[in-house]
Design an enzyme around this catalytic site. Structure first.
Site, PDB file in Angstrom:
ATOM      1  N   GLU A   4       0.798  -1.125   0.063  1.00 30.95           N
ATOM      2  CA  GLU A   4      -0.181   0.306  -0.055  1.00 30.95           C
ATOM      3  C   GLU A   4       0.872   1.197  -0.045  1.00 30.95           C
ATOM      4  OE1 GLU A   4      -3.773   0.077   2.044  1.00 30.95           O
ATOM      5  OE2 GLU A   4      -2.868   1.851   3.267  1.00 30.95           O
ATOM      6  N   ARG A  61      -1.611  32.745 -18.526  1.00 31.97           N
ATOM      7  CA  ARG A  61      -2.262  33.867 -17.708  1.00 31.97           C
ATOM      8  C   ARG A  61      -1.237  35.155 -17.663  1.00 31.97           C
ATOM      9  NH1 ARG A  61      -6.972  35.548 -15.230  1.00 31.97           N
ATOM     10  NH2 ARG A  61      -6.451  36.427 -13.092  1.00 31.97           N
ATOM     11  N   GLN A 121       9.882  35.409 -11.351  1.00 27.24           N
ATOM     12  CA  GLN A 121      10.555  34.347 -10.878  1.00 27.24           C
ATOM     13  C   GLN A 121      10.011  33.697  -9.628  1.00 27.24           C
ATOM     14  OE1 GLN A 121      14.348  35.850  -9.206  1.00 27.24           O
ATOM     15  NE2 GLN A 121      15.427  34.058 -10.141  1.00 27.24           N
TER      16      GLN A 121
END
Length: 379
Positions: A241, A267, A278
């Site tokens: 798991e 955008r 940056q």
């Protein structure tokens, strides 16, 4: 070391990615379990039996190939909850049944689990015990031809819809972790009661509920391994798991990263693309760094499992810790990069945050993983 996937691996991953990419996106706002039809679709993709041998109805994949399949599913499917449900079903339940159930029980259950006919729930966590799995409060008392189980498990994934449960109980209180025994219990067993679904923050399509045993009789043929072997069986299931389940979150991180890269390229703010700031590009790079670091650790862990490496548990804990904490950090980064849009349900970013937050808790908390790593280092 060769990090190149084979043609067969690439084709398998591409097929899963394409088919999961057509899965309906999630916009769950309350408890909404997956349907049996959706469960059957997962079975058709091979997710419910990926690591089970073909003779038992599965796909016969090793740990690394299984992880690659679940990673592709996580990248393609926005409904992380149902993938979590599939992973809990296979790794926490299917693998213990495969490796420790009596032959007749294994043959009766595994093919039906792989086909999606049966759903399995892992019943380990208890109301007063999450991380301490060595001393279950649920007890199992020896009687003729079996055991009587008594007590409550508190957070059973798939519980409300499960047909069978893999659970653990104390059979010898004086023996510590050597006094725990593992069982597989059918849903209709007298004395077994499933509680109401829990109202969770995330992973909403994976239902969870408490399960109570009240002198619930479990016959000897449904004991996994030998009495007292439950602790080792649980740790065996957790190795699967903590590696293969968390491959889902590699896929989720890749999906978020792809969306963020596209978003900051397109955008614009103050006349510039977001990618030109940056502080924005650094955040995206950090997401990439976490993803690739976790991926290398997880693949290393799966390779160790496939080779039966004595150090496999170390690599499993390292990968679980890295991938879970990366999943949380990168989902929050995606929220920040999308700004107000990320807070809208229609974007799916807030769902990714909710689905990522429990990763540092389930399958052993981050604190437990650090303890396991320290112990393996001789500290």
């Amino acid at each position: 070391m060769d990090f190149t996937l084979s043609g067969q691996q690439r084709d398998r991953c591409a097929s899963v990615l394409a088919r999961m990419g057509r899965w309906p996106g999630t916009a769950h706002t309350a408890y909404t379990a997956y349907t049996r039809a959706e469960w059957s679709r997962l079975a058709a993709l091979g997710l419910l039996g990926a690591s089970v041998p073909t003779a038992e109805g599965g796909e016969g994949l090793g740990a690394l190939d299984t992880a690659l399949v679940f990673e592709s599913a996580g990248r393609g499917c926005a409904d992380t909850g149902i993938l979590f449900a599939a992973a809990a079903h296979l790794f926490a339940c299917g693998m213990p049944i495969l490796d420790f159930a009596p032959p007749d029980t294994r043959k009766r259950l595994l093919p039906r689990m792989c086909s999606g006919e049966l759903i399995a729930g892992n019943a380990m966590t208890e109301p007063e015990s999450g991380s301490d799995v060595a001393r279950p409060a649920v007890t199992a008392r020896r009687v003729a031809d079996g055991f009587l189980l008594s007590g409550t498990k508190s957070f059973v994934s798939n519980g409300p819809v499960a047909d069978v449960f893999v659970t653990y109980a104390t059979t010898d209180p004086q023996a510590g972790h050597l006094g725990v025994t593992a069982f597989v219990v059918k849903r209709g067993a007298p004395g077994l009661a499933v509680g109401q679904p829990l109202d969770k923050m995330g992973l909403l399509s994976c239902p969870a509920a408490p399960v109570t045993f009240d002198d619930c009789f479990v016959p000897d043929e449904q004991v996994l391994g030998a009495p007292g072997q439950g602790g080792a069986i649980f740790q065996h299931s957790m190795r699967w798991e903590r590696s293969c389940l968390f491959a889902v979150y590699l896929g989720v991180q890749q999906r978020l990263l792809d969306r963020c890269v596209e978003h900051v390229r397109q955008r614009r703010q103050s006349g510039r693309r977001l990618a030109e700031f940056q502080s924005v590009s650094n955040r995206v790079v950090d997401m990439k760094l976490r993803l690739e670091s976790g991926r290398l650790l997880l693949y290393r862990a799966c390779d160790a499992l496939d080779r039966d490496d004595p150090d496999a548990s170390l690599w499993v804990s390292l990968s679980k810790l890295a991938v879970s904490e990366a999943a949380v950090a990168s989902s929050l980064d995606a929220m920040q990069l999308f700004g107000g849009r990320g807070y809208l349900r229609e974007e799916g970013i807030e769902a990714a945050v909710r689905d990522a937050l429990p990763t540092t808790v389930f399958s052993g908390t981050s604190e437990i993983q650090r303890q396991l790593i320290a112990r393996s280092m001789g500290l």
